[in-house]
Design an enzyme around this catalytic site. Sequence first.
Site, PDB file in Angstrom:
ATOM      1  N   HIS A 205      15.896 120.081 -57.720  1.00 28.52           N
ATOM      2  CA  HIS A 205      16.918 119.083 -57.413  1.00 28.52           C
ATOM      3  C   HIS A 205      17.886 118.823 -58.556  1.00 28.52           C
ATOM      4  O   HIS A 205      18.854 118.095 -58.396  1.00 28.52           O
ATOM      5  CB  HIS A 205      16.259 117.748 -57.026  1.00 28.52           C
TER       6      HIS A 205
HETATM    7  C1  UD1 Z   1      17.776 110.917 -59.563  1.00 25.13           C
HETATM    8  C2  UD1 Z   1      17.661 110.841 -61.082  1.00 25.13           C
HETATM    9  C3  UD1 Z   1      16.793 111.982 -61.590  1.00 25.13           C
HETATM   10  C4  UD1 Z   1      15.485 112.080 -60.864  1.00 25.13           C
HETATM   11  C5  UD1 Z   1      15.731 112.145 -59.375  1.00 25.13           C
HETATM   12  C6  UD1 Z   1      14.471 112.214 -58.575  1.00 25.13           C
HETATM   13  C7  UD1 Z   1      19.595 109.936 -62.298  1.00 25.13           C
HETATM   14  C8  UD1 Z   1      20.726 110.315 -63.151  1.00 25.13           C
HETATM   15  N1  UD1 Z   1      18.934 110.957 -61.717  1.00 25.13           N
HETATM   16  O1  UD1 Z   1      18.506 112.099 -59.268  1.00 25.13           O
HETATM   17  O2  UD1 Z   1      16.553 111.800 -62.965  1.00 25.13           O
HETATM   18  O3  UD1 Z   1      14.788 113.231 -61.287  1.00 25.13           O
HETATM   19  O4  UD1 Z   1      16.474 110.970 -59.020  1.00 25.13           O
HETATM   20  O5  UD1 Z   1      14.727 112.325 -57.216  1.00 25.13           O
HETATM   21  O6  UD1 Z   1      19.279 108.776 -62.172  1.00 25.13           O
HETATM   22  N2  UD1 Z   1      20.157 110.748 -51.649  1.00 25.13           N
HETATM   23  C9  UD1 Z   1      19.741 110.472 -50.373  1.00 25.13           C
HETATM   24  N3  UD1 Z   1      18.779 109.510 -50.203  1.00 25.13           N
HETATM   25  C10 UD1 Z   1      18.243 108.818 -51.231  1.00 25.13           C
HETATM   26  C11 UD1 Z   1      18.687 109.100 -52.525  1.00 25.13           C
HETATM   27  C12 UD1 Z   1      19.643 110.073 -52.726  1.00 25.13           C
HETATM   28  O7  UD1 Z   1      20.198 111.081 -49.412  1.00 25.13           O
HETATM   29  O8  UD1 Z   1      17.369 107.953 -51.007  1.00 25.13           O
HETATM   30  C13 UD1 Z   1      21.158 111.802 -51.869  1.00 25.13           C
HETATM   31  C14 UD1 Z   1      22.544 111.248 -52.011  1.00 25.13           C
HETATM   32  O9  UD1 Z   1      23.424 112.042 -51.298  1.00 25.13           O
HETATM   33  C15 UD1 Z   1      22.883 111.383 -53.472  1.00 25.13           C
HETATM   34  C16 UD1 Z   1      21.973 112.525 -53.919  1.00 25.13           C
HETATM   35  O10 UD1 Z   1      20.851 112.509 -53.043  1.00 25.13           O
HETATM   36  O11 UD1 Z   1      24.205 111.633 -53.732  1.00 25.13           O
HETATM   37  C17 UD1 Z   1      21.541 112.352 -55.335  1.00 25.13           C
HETATM   38  O12 UD1 Z   1      20.924 111.070 -55.541  1.00 25.13           O
HETATM   39  P1  UD1 Z   1      21.003 110.332 -56.974  1.00 25.13           P
HETATM   40  O13 UD1 Z   1      20.144 109.125 -56.993  1.00 25.13           O
HETATM   41  O14 UD1 Z   1      22.398 110.215 -57.397  1.00 25.13           O
HETATM   42  O15 UD1 Z   1      20.398 111.373 -57.970  1.00 25.13           O
HETATM   43  P2  UD1 Z   1      19.142 112.318 -57.826  1.00 25.13           P
HETATM   44  O16 UD1 Z   1      19.631 113.723 -57.785  1.00 25.13           O
HETATM   45  O17 UD1 Z   1      18.195 111.885 -56.767  1.00 25.13           O
END
Ligand code: UD1
Length: 363
Positions: A205
């Site tokens: 991821h």
């Molecule tokens: C975040 C953390 C990362 C961690 C990861 C675990 C930061 C900078 N990154 O990254 O360190 O390893 O979480 O998962 O804080 N999304 C959904 N549903 C959710 C959450 C996210 O669909 O419940 C999608 C959204 O489109 C979003 C993307 O996933 O844009 C990324 O989510 P985000 O929280 O920005 O970062 P992660 O890649 O999950």
Amino acid sequence: MKIINVVGARPNFMKIAPITTAMENQDRLNPILVHTGQHYDAGMSDVFFRDLQIPQPDIFLNIGSDSHARQTAKIMIAFEEVLIREKPDLVLTVGDVNSTMATTLVAVKLGFKVAHVEAGLRSRDRTMPEEINRLVTDALADFLFTTSQDADENLRREGIADEKIFFVGNTMIDTLMKYRKTAQVLQAHRQFGLKSNNFALLTLHRPSNVDDHDVFRSILAALQKIQQEIPILFPIHPRTEKNIERFGFSADFNDMSNMHYIQPQNYLNFLSLMIHSRFVMTDSGGLQEESTVLGIPCLTLRKNTERPITITMGSNKLVGNDTEKIIAGAEQILDGQWQRSQIPPLWDGQAAERITNILVKSS
Ligand code: UD1
């Protein structure tokens, strides 16, 4: 002592769970749980509260996904109001996600003390968003609770006073130890028609792996080869799923007959899958540590790690994102050539106790 415990994203939940339990058992501590809502899907958040018996958040900030600046800023604005209203004696943050850094920054500016759990880890790769979060959080926190002695060294080198550094062990491993037996007997792999010790478990991821077409392509080529040797089970993160579609890789994934790609798993299922896997391939931080404790070989699809103890003592090896290196790593494991892991010092299930004892003494 009124303490605000902060969580936001999936990897925070297993780290906070034993701390909330240990705090409930201490008369002198009055914990409140704030969930920023950085992760909000049922499968990325709710299910962990149920599995790990974390109390429902007292305050939910409902921030959601956004660019780094916007997400961080929204957390800061919302958390500032919470602090002004609640006036805690301490804010406790865990890990290295945007919620960790944003809440630390607001608390310190308002003059509240901060404890950071999992302090001092450094990849020395500033292109990694988490590295920035770690540097900022540790520069500001008052209590730095570390999982390994290399982290203590990193903090000292950055000029952090010794009195602020506490080597306490790993609260994520407290959680693993608590649920290990239950997960073992669960045999979650059976749901997917797989046999114990006869599949590889994959998670992917990191933006550096899945947001770049060519890098993702290079990893995909390795997976195409490895799944010819051993089935691969791939619980897919929402970011990765979106990019598979965006880059037009859906057909490549569907064409791999031994690639099982499934929804994100709850904690117990995932732990069960890890215990029964032949090896793990991942770009996550936490899995490097969990596989070390379980003695499961781990190929980390990154060029660096902030958790070097999983290499020096554990079962982890860095293979980056180069197709041939990933394949060579998998072949080495399948040939039985792998370092047996030892459990790092203080990864013994007692870290949360140590943290709360230190906080009580300081109060
Ligand atoms: C975040 C953390 C990362 C961690 C990861 C675990 C930061 C900078 N990154 O990254 O360190 O390893 O979480 O998962 O804080 N999304 C959904 N549903 C959710 C959450 C996210 O669909 O419940 C999608 C959204 O489109 C979003 C993307 O996933 O844009 C990324 O989510 P985000 O929280 O920005 O970062 P992660 O890649 O999950």
